[in-house]
Write a protein that holds these residues in place. Structure first.
Motif, PDB file in Angstrom:
ATOM      1  N   MET A  68      -1.363   6.293  14.177  1.00 30.21           N
ATOM      2  CA  MET A  68      -1.794   6.475  12.503  1.00 30.21           C
ATOM      3  C   MET A  68      -0.334   6.521  11.803  1.00 30.21           C
ATOM      4  N   VAL A  69       0.030   6.067  10.854  1.00 30.12           N
ATOM      5  CA  VAL A  69       1.236   5.888   9.885  1.00 30.12           C
ATOM      6  C   VAL A  69       1.379   6.896   9.146  1.00 30.12           C
ATOM      7  N   ARG A  70       2.369   8.341   9.336  1.00 27.45           N
ATOM      8  CA  ARG A  70       1.853   9.316   8.440  1.00 27.45           C
ATOM      9  C   ARG A  70       2.859   8.638   6.750  1.00 27.45           C
ATOM     10  N   PRO A  71       2.286   8.436   5.671  1.00 24.32           N
ATOM     11  CA  PRO A  71       3.237   8.927   4.171  1.00 24.32           C
ATOM     12  C   PRO A  71       4.243   9.090   4.074  1.00 24.32           C
ATOM     13  N   ALA A  72       4.912   7.816   3.394  1.00 24.35           N
ATOM     14  CA  ALA A  72       6.439   8.105   2.831  1.00 24.35           C
ATOM     15  C   ALA A  72       6.311   8.624   1.407  1.00 24.35           C
ATOM     16  N   LEU A  73       5.134   8.130   0.465  1.00 21.77           N
ATOM     17  CA  LEU A  73       5.048   7.247  -0.634  1.00 21.77           C
ATOM     18  C   LEU A  73       3.871   5.970  -1.282  1.00 21.77           C
ATOM     19  N   PHE A  74       2.769   7.030  -0.282  1.00 23.36           N
ATOM     20  CA  PHE A  74       1.302   6.517  -0.975  1.00 23.36           C
ATOM     21  C   PHE A  74       0.984   6.747  -1.845  1.00 23.36           C
ATOM     22  N   ALA A  75       0.398   5.104  -2.894  1.00 17.79           N
ATOM     23  CA  ALA A  75       0.328   5.219  -3.898  1.00 17.79           C
ATOM     24  C   ALA A  75      -1.153   3.932  -4.105  1.00 17.79           C
ATOM     25  N   PHE A  76      -1.463   3.472  -5.318  1.00 16.94           N
ATOM     26  CA  PHE A  76      -1.864   2.562  -5.796  1.00 16.94           C
ATOM     27  C   PHE A  76      -1.911   1.497  -5.677  1.00 16.94           C
ATOM     28  N   ASN A  77      -1.809   0.319  -5.052  1.00 13.99           N
ATOM     29  CA  ASN A  77      -1.225  -0.627  -4.936  1.00 13.99           C
ATOM     30  C   ASN A  77      -1.363  -1.960  -5.309  1.00 13.99           C
ATOM     31  N   GLU A  78      -0.592  -2.420  -6.691  1.00 13.00           N
ATOM     32  CA  GLU A  78      -1.120  -3.332  -7.433  1.00 13.00           C
ATOM     33  C   GLU A  78      -0.957  -4.622  -6.723  1.00 13.00           C
ATOM     34  N   GLU A  79      -1.000  -4.902  -5.731  1.00  8.36           N
ATOM     35  CA  GLU A  79      -0.738  -6.083  -5.295  1.00  8.36           C
ATOM     36  C   GLU A  79      -1.760  -6.449  -4.420  1.00  8.36           C
ATOM     37  N   THR A  80      -2.984  -5.338  -4.113  1.00  4.09           N
ATOM     38  CA  THR A  80      -4.381  -5.488  -2.879  1.00  4.09           C
ATOM     39  C   THR A  80      -5.098  -4.938  -4.215  1.00  4.09           C
ATOM     40  N   ALA A  81      -5.193  -4.741  -5.500  1.00  5.32           N
ATOM     41  CA  ALA A  81      -5.755  -4.438  -5.951  1.00  5.32           C
ATOM     42  C   ALA A  81      -6.840  -5.234  -6.316  1.00  5.32           C
ATOM     43  N   VAL A  82      -6.625  -6.607  -6.274  1.00  5.88           N
ATOM     44  CA  VAL A  82      -6.819  -8.212  -7.097  1.00  5.88           C
ATOM     45  C   VAL A  82      -7.940  -8.236  -6.256  1.00  5.88           C
ATOM     46  N   ASN A  83      -7.923  -8.032  -4.884  1.00  2.00           N
ATOM     47  CA  ASN A  83      -9.463  -8.192  -3.993  1.00  2.00           C
ATOM     48  C   ASN A  83     -10.046  -7.355  -3.919  1.00  2.00           C
ATOM     49  N   ASN A  84      -9.467  -6.192  -3.330  1.00  2.00           N
ATOM     50  CA  ASN A  84      -9.792  -4.658  -3.080  1.00  2.00           C
ATOM     51  C   ASN A  84     -10.869  -4.375  -4.334  1.00  2.00           C
ATOM     52  N   HIS A  85     -11.016  -4.297  -4.776  1.00  2.56           N
ATOM     53  CA  HIS A  85     -12.382  -3.472  -5.975  1.00  2.56           C
ATOM     54  C   HIS A  85     -12.671  -2.312  -5.760  1.00  2.56           C
ATOM     55  N   TYR A  86     -12.356  -1.828  -3.958  1.00  5.48           N
ATOM     56  CA  TYR A  86     -12.839  -0.418  -3.829  1.00  5.48           C
ATOM     57  C   TYR A  86     -11.355   0.722  -4.799  1.00  5.48           C
ATOM     58  N   GLN A  87     -10.292   0.000  -4.980  1.00  3.33           N
ATOM     59  CA  GLN A  87      -9.366   0.823  -5.172  1.00  3.33           C
ATOM     60  C   GLN A  87      -9.611   0.939  -6.864  1.00  3.33           C
ATOM     61  N   LYS A  88      -9.261   2.620  -7.105  1.00  7.50           N
ATOM     62  CA  LYS A  88      -9.917   3.513  -7.912  1.00  7.50           C
ATOM     63  C   LYS A  88      -8.118   3.706  -8.421  1.00  7.50           C
ATOM     64  N   LYS A  89      -7.563   3.243 -10.187  1.00 10.38           N
ATOM     65  CA  LYS A  89      -6.578   3.793 -11.057  1.00 10.38           C
ATOM     66  C   LYS A  89      -6.530   5.046 -11.856  1.00 10.38           C
ATOM     67  N   ASP A  90      -5.786   5.421 -12.222  1.00 13.43           N
ATOM     68  CA  ASP A  90      -5.688   6.307 -13.443  1.00 13.43           C
ATOM     69  C   ASP A  90      -4.188   6.721 -13.602  1.00 13.43           C
ATOM     70  N   ASN A  91      -4.103   7.703 -14.457  1.00 13.90           N
ATOM     71  CA  ASN A  91      -2.988   8.644 -14.650  1.00 13.90           C
ATOM     72  C   ASN A  91      -2.081   9.429 -13.581  1.00 13.90           C
ATOM     73  N   LYS A  92      -2.903   9.753 -12.629  1.00 15.27           N
ATOM     74  CA  LYS A  92      -2.337  10.907 -11.914  1.00 15.27           C
ATOM     75  C   LYS A  92      -0.590  10.300 -11.098  1.00 15.27           C
ATOM     76  N   PRO A  93       0.119  11.613 -11.291  1.00 19.23           N
ATOM     77  CA  PRO A  93       1.511  11.527 -10.623  1.00 19.23           C
ATOM     78  C   PRO A  93       1.447  10.742  -9.756  1.00 19.23           C
ATOM     79  N   ILE A  94       2.468  10.142  -9.521  1.00 18.99           N
ATOM     80  CA  ILE A  94       2.373   9.302  -7.890  1.00 18.99           C
ATOM     81  C   ILE A  94       3.214  10.435  -6.891  1.00 18.99           C
TER      82      ILE A  94
END
Length: 306
Positions: free
Chosen positions: A11-37
């Motif tokens: 398993m990879v422990r994240p350093a800066l996990f975030a919403f990924n704009e590049e994958t969101a174009v065809n991963n429709h399970y991602q959700k975006k809001d205004n929560k700070p990164i």
């Protein structure tokens, strides 16, 4: 005798996990809001560490690779997409759809293998230059016992490369298309492991997402041929990541099924009873990772067979 499921995972422990704009174009399970990164990162990190703790307590050998802040890889927490391992001392490297996900590949991976000598590295990653992608055990749901590769074709799962993988690895191809409803339109599901999971004795399947009747019947036929007990799940349950479960084996040879608490919450009693005939269910809370990453417990686990 070699088992078709493993006790050892990475398993990879994240350093800066975030919403990924590049994958969101065809991963429709991602959700975006205004929560700070940073807030998202802190919550995801807490979920990750708790999941590791639970799996270790359950007798799973969890290797943890620490991600780095540079380069920024918001989806590094999902390592099963860029590599897979196999008993033939083989590691397979896969071409990734999103450019920033290609940065996740690292030679540090080999530090976590028991046998670094005589590795057989099969590297398909150069096919990214030709826009040909096959994203590991996200795109491939492998029945290692019966040597079948189930694959829902999409932008991230190219059939020609699937054919090459199956020939190289000695798997039978079971290809199909699966869909989800987005804004009242049917759109391809980005990864097979969202709508399907494989156990030694059972399979979790959203047959309703396979719109083509012949394709649907063929998938069911292949599973029934291998005497898999099929747990049929709904599209609503797919949205709650019930398809994104994984079967592991602990250090006492007990099979466990890892899924998120989100997925566990939508299990029917009948579905739960079928799984519990074969496995102990282990729910883990990864709701932040699911919301912003569009992946769940299975996506976070890379199986190690080396």
């Amino acid at each position: 005798m070699k088992k078709n499921i493993t006790n050892k995972i990475l398993m990879v422990r994240p350093a800066l996990f975030a919403f990924n704009e590049e994958t969101a174009v065809n991963n429709h399970y991602q959700k975006k809001d205004n929560k700070p990164i940073q807030e998202i990162q802190n919550e995801a990190l807490a979920e990750f560490d708790k999941m590791v703790e639970i799996l270790k307590r359950m007798g799973i050998d969890v290797k943890v690779m620490q991600d780095t802040k540079e380069p920024h890889t918001p989806d590094s927490i999902f390592p099963n997409n860029w590599f897979s391992t196999h008993y033939s001392n083989t590691v397979v490297l896969y071409p990734m759809f999103a450019e920033n996900r290609r940065l996740e590949r690292t030679d540090n991976l080999y530090d976590y293998f028991d046998k670094e000598d005589n590795l057989n590295v099969v590297d398909y990653s150069q096919l990214e230059k030709e826009n040909i992608f096959l994203e590991g055990t996200g795109a491939l749901v492998l029945d290692r016992k019966n040597k079948k590769a189930y694959c829902s074709l999409s932008e991230r799962a190219n059939e020609k490369l699937l054919d090459i993988f199956c020939e190289d690895a000695g798997y039978k191809k079971v290809a199909f298309h699966s869909y989800q409803t987005v804004d009242e339109k049917r759109k391809l599901i980005y990864h097979t492991n969202v709508m399907m999971a494989m156990g030694e004795n059972y399979a979790i399947l959203c047959a309703d997402s396979i719109d083509d009747v012949k394709e649907r019947e063929n998938v069911i036929k292949e599973l029934e041929e291998d005497k898999k007990e099929i747990i049929y799940i709904s599209e609503y349950q797919v949205e709650h990541f019930l398809g994104n479960a994984i079967e592991l084996i602990n250090n006492e040879d007990v099979n466990i099924c890892v899924m998120s608490t989100t997925a566990y919450s939508v299990l029917t009693d009948e579905q739960k009873n079928i799984i519990e005939k074969y496995d102990v269910i282990v729910p883990v809370d990864v709701h932040t990772i699911e919301r912003y990453g569009g992946g769940s417990a299975r996506c976070m686990i890379a199986e190690l067979f080396i």
